[in-house]
Enzyme design. Structure first.
Site, PDB file in Angstrom:
ATOM      1  CB  CYS A   1      -0.900   0.008   1.229  1.00 38.99           C
ATOM      2  SG  CYS A   1      -1.696   1.588   1.550  1.00 38.99           S
ATOM      3  N   PRO A   2       0.616   2.265  -0.784  1.00 42.89           N
ATOM      4  CG  PRO A   2       0.493   4.539  -1.420  1.00 42.89           C
ATOM      5  CD  PRO A   2       1.359   3.545  -0.674  1.00 42.89           C
TER       6      PRO A   2
END
Lengths: 204, 75
Positions: free
Chosen positions: B14-15
């Site tokens: 992430c991200p």
């Protein structure tokens, strides 16, 4: 001038009918307004360590990917995040009891150990901060987490606006040449109206 | 399922899967389908939210052998 009985009856009926119809109408209009508006976010970045460099850039780049308008206001130690070279950002476990101390190498049982080294000991060992920073950089790499430079680049590419607090630039003896290009240097009075209209405003 | 472009987001956390997907979609034309393979367990919910927010349609989302596969149709 009093209303005639017939008018009073009609008024009552209108009122009743409006009470029935309005809530749904208002909800529909509000939804329409919400859906047509581009969401916006304003972040105030005040920390200058490797760990705290992540939240502003992760949130900014992701919000931009979702199509939001994003601005980051860099102030105080947050100025470290807009220096041309961010490879020297450091992390300090000193005075940070929330930070797990784990090794990014070796077998799983070894990586799982939390090295509970008392703060006072950490403070006395020269170079402890550099070691902790190196270990964290390795952990970041091992976990497929982007580097700060990469997240910053992605944020900029996606149109995140970088706003810099001019006062702190002078306070800390920086000059604009120390920082990446294409930023706006302003004061609090310029940033606050941006924050005022933002749907999400975060102080990090 | 047919797709026009593929994004290998394995090992990314992430991200990054979302950011890479956004970039890939930007280079595609309306109606084209992007296939994404990821290993980040958080990406399942994240791609749902991404699709909802951006209006790109999440055609399917599946897991096999700790890998996640998504098909997104560009708006």
């Amino acid at each position: 001038m009093g209303a005639t009985p017939e008018v009073a009856v009609i008024d009552d009926l209108i009122r009743q009918r409006l009470d029935e119809l309005l809530p749904a109408k208002i909800e529909e209009k509000l939804k329409e307004i919400q859906e047509s508006k581009t969401p916006s976010m304003a972040i105030i970045a005040t920390k200058g360590t490797l760990d705290w460099a992540y939240p502003p850039f992760i949130l900014a780049s992701t919000a931009a990917a979702l199509g939001w308008d994003v601005s980051i206001f860099f102030t105080f130690y947050g100025l470290n995040l807009v220096k041309k070279d961010v490879s020297d950002l450091k992390v300090s476990p000193l005075g940070n009891p929330g930070m797990p101390m784990k090794m990014p190498f070796g077998p799983d049982w070894f990586k799982g150990i939390n090295w509970n080294i008392p703060n006072i000991v950490q403070a006395g060992i020269p170079g402890f901060e550099s070691v902790a920073t190196t270990l964290m950089q390795q952990t970041i790499k091992n976990n497929g987490v982007a580097s700060i430079a990469e997240l910053r680049e992605l944020s900029r590419e996606a149109g995140v606006k970088f706003i810099v607090c001019q006062m702190t630039v002078e306070l800390f003896g920086f000059s604009q040449e120390d920082f990446v290009d294409d930023m706006e240097y302003v004061g609090a009075a310029s940033f606050l109206p941006v924050a005022q209209t933002a749907d999400v405003c975060l102080f990090i | 399922m047919n797709f026009d472009k593929e994004l290998d987001a394995r090992g990314l956390n992430c991200p990054l899967p979302i950011l890479r997907a956004k970039k890939a979609l930007a280079e595609m034309t309306s109606g084209q389908v992007l296939r994404i393979i990821a290993t980040d367990p958080g990406s399942v919910k994240d791609f749902q939210a991404f699709a909802k927010q951006t209006g790109n349609e999440l055609l399917s989302s599946a897991e096999n052998n700790k890998e996640f596969e998504f098909y997104i149709k560009r708006k």
